[in-house]
Design an enzyme around this catalytic site. Structure first.
Site, PDB file in Angstrom:
ATOM      1  N   HIS A  32       0.858  -1.189   0.000  1.00 16.47           N
ATOM      2  CA  HIS A  32       0.000   0.000   0.000  1.00 16.47           C
ATOM      3  C   HIS A  32       0.892   1.236   0.000  1.00 16.47           C
ATOM      4  O   HIS A  32       2.127   1.123  -0.135  1.00 16.47           O
ATOM      5  CB  HIS A  32      -0.963  -0.023   1.198  1.00 16.47           C
ATOM      6  CG  HIS A  32      -0.280  -0.281   2.512  1.00 16.47           C
ATOM      7  ND1 HIS A  32       0.668   0.575   3.038  1.00 16.47           N
ATOM      8  CD2 HIS A  32      -0.377  -1.309   3.393  1.00 16.47           C
ATOM      9  CE1 HIS A  32       1.096   0.103   4.191  1.00 16.47           C
ATOM     10  NE2 HIS A  32       0.498  -1.056   4.431  1.00 16.47           N
ATOM     11  N   GLN A  46       9.038  -3.384  16.249  1.00 18.51           N
ATOM     12  CA  GLN A  46       9.834  -4.177  15.296  1.00 18.51           C
ATOM     13  C   GLN A  46      11.132  -3.441  14.962  1.00 18.51           C
ATOM     14  O   GLN A  46      12.210  -4.042  14.900  1.00 18.51           O
ATOM     15  CB  GLN A  46       9.002  -4.408  14.026  1.00 18.51           C
ATOM     16  CG  GLN A  46       9.778  -4.925  12.842  1.00 18.51           C
ATOM     17  CD  GLN A  46       8.875  -5.311  11.673  1.00 18.51           C
ATOM     18  OE1 GLN A  46       8.234  -6.341  11.711  1.00 18.51           O
ATOM     19  NE2 GLN A  46       8.822  -4.500  10.634  1.00 18.51           N
ATOM     20  N   HIS A  58       4.133   1.194   2.011  1.00 23.45           N
ATOM     21  CA  HIS A  58       5.277   0.510   1.383  1.00 23.45           C
ATOM     22  C   HIS A  58       5.838   1.359   0.242  1.00 23.45           C
ATOM     23  O   HIS A  58       7.057   1.438   0.052  1.00 23.45           O
ATOM     24  CB  HIS A  58       4.845  -0.846   0.820  1.00 23.45           C
ATOM     25  CG  HIS A  58       4.303  -1.798   1.835  1.00 23.45           C
ATOM     26  ND1 HIS A  58       2.962  -2.110   1.922  1.00 23.45           N
ATOM     27  CD2 HIS A  58       4.925  -2.497   2.813  1.00 23.45           C
ATOM     28  CE1 HIS A  58       2.778  -2.982   2.899  1.00 23.45           C
ATOM     29  NE2 HIS A  58       3.948  -3.222   3.466  1.00 23.45           N
TER      30      HIS A  58
END
Ligand code: PAF
Length: 280
Positions: A34, A153, A37
């Protein structure tokens, strides 16, 4: 744009670029690309990197009751988007290519892996660290691009990259939001119209906390309570965590300061969404 499927092809592609004096940028993804990214690929392009985008729905980062089998897979559309944004190569390995059947080697960033999302998704960050280290070893990138939306992350991968001296610069790009504020996520497609409306309370809570902090409120209990109150109003949302933490250790702080990570995870219906901000 080339599409390749094996580690040896990716390594050969990367080494040829580097011998030719290029900097190699890697954008690791699980596909279902999307605008978030797209912004990572564009950032790599802006740096004039030779850009590889990996597309791999990584089984080891999903728990047994999570959405691995139904995770959106939109390979053809992903290739079009990546090419339009200027990717040079797509790396789309099979599970066997990255995890040969006898695989017994995993990467665990101890401590960090059990905090925030790692606390509610046991084994998740072990899977992420393992696959990203495999991608780094295969692609030998100079830089790798990740979204701030997955802030925990990022902390795990920064630490892993440092600890293993991988020599990859981790570039973190801003969260991309829909005009109404919802942070883009490949999982947003799971939301019903009503859930999507309620999910906006997450970004509203983020803005509320940013405003309170700008106005001098630093007590984390007060900030968390304000966010909690706003989200609790929505009957389809179950909060997983609301936290103010040090971004590098993911440990809670009592007093927010510039640079503190304010992060939320919540189930909206059955869909787990995350959002965050770094306080300024
Ligand atoms: O952020 C993601 O999409 C994934 O966790 C990653 C980094 C591609 C590893 O599978």
């Amino acid at each position: 744009m080339q599409i390749i499927h094996t580690v040896s092809e990716l390594r050969a592609w990367s080494r040829t670029r580097r011998t030719g004096g290029r900097v190699v940028g890697l954008v690791p993804t699980m596909g279902a690309l999307h605008a978030g990214h797209a912004s990572l690929i564009r950032a790599a392009r802006r740096e004039r990197d030779a850009v590889a985008v990996s597309i791999f729905v990584n089984p080891t980062q999903f728990g047994p009751n999570e959405d691995f089998s139904r995770y959106p897979r939109t390979f053809d559309a992903d290739c079009k988007l990546a090419e339009a944004e200027g990717a040079d190569v797509i790396f789309a390995p099979t599970v066997d290519e990255l995890y040969p059947t006898s695989t017994t080697t995993f990467v665990e960033v101890e401590g960090l892996s059990d905090r925030l999302d790692g606390a509610s998704r046991p084994g998740h960050f072990r899977g992420v660290a393992t696959v990203v280290s495999k991608l780094f070893i295969a692609a030998e990138p100079d830089r790798a691009y990740f979204g701030q939306k997955d802030a925990a992350q990022v902390a795990v991968l920064r630490r892993m990259t440092e600890d293993l001296r991988l020599g990859v610069e981790i570039v973190v790009c801003p969260i991309i939001r829909d005009p109404d504020g919802l942070a883009l996520s490949s999982r947003n497609v799971y939301l019903s119209a009503e859930e999507r409306t309620q999910a906006l309370s997450l970004s509203r809570a983020i803005r509320r906390v940013e405003t309170l902090f700008t106005n001098g409120v630093t007590d984390t209990a007060v900030l968390i309570a304000a966010a909690d109150k706003l989200i609790q109003n929505e009957n389809k949302i179950r909060i997983d965590y609301i936290a103010l933490v040090d971004w590098s250790t993911l440990l809670p702080v009592e007093t927010a300061t510039p640079g503190t990570l304010f992060a939320i995870a919540a189930y909206v219906g059955a869909t787990r969404l995350i959002d965050n901000t770094i306080l300024l």
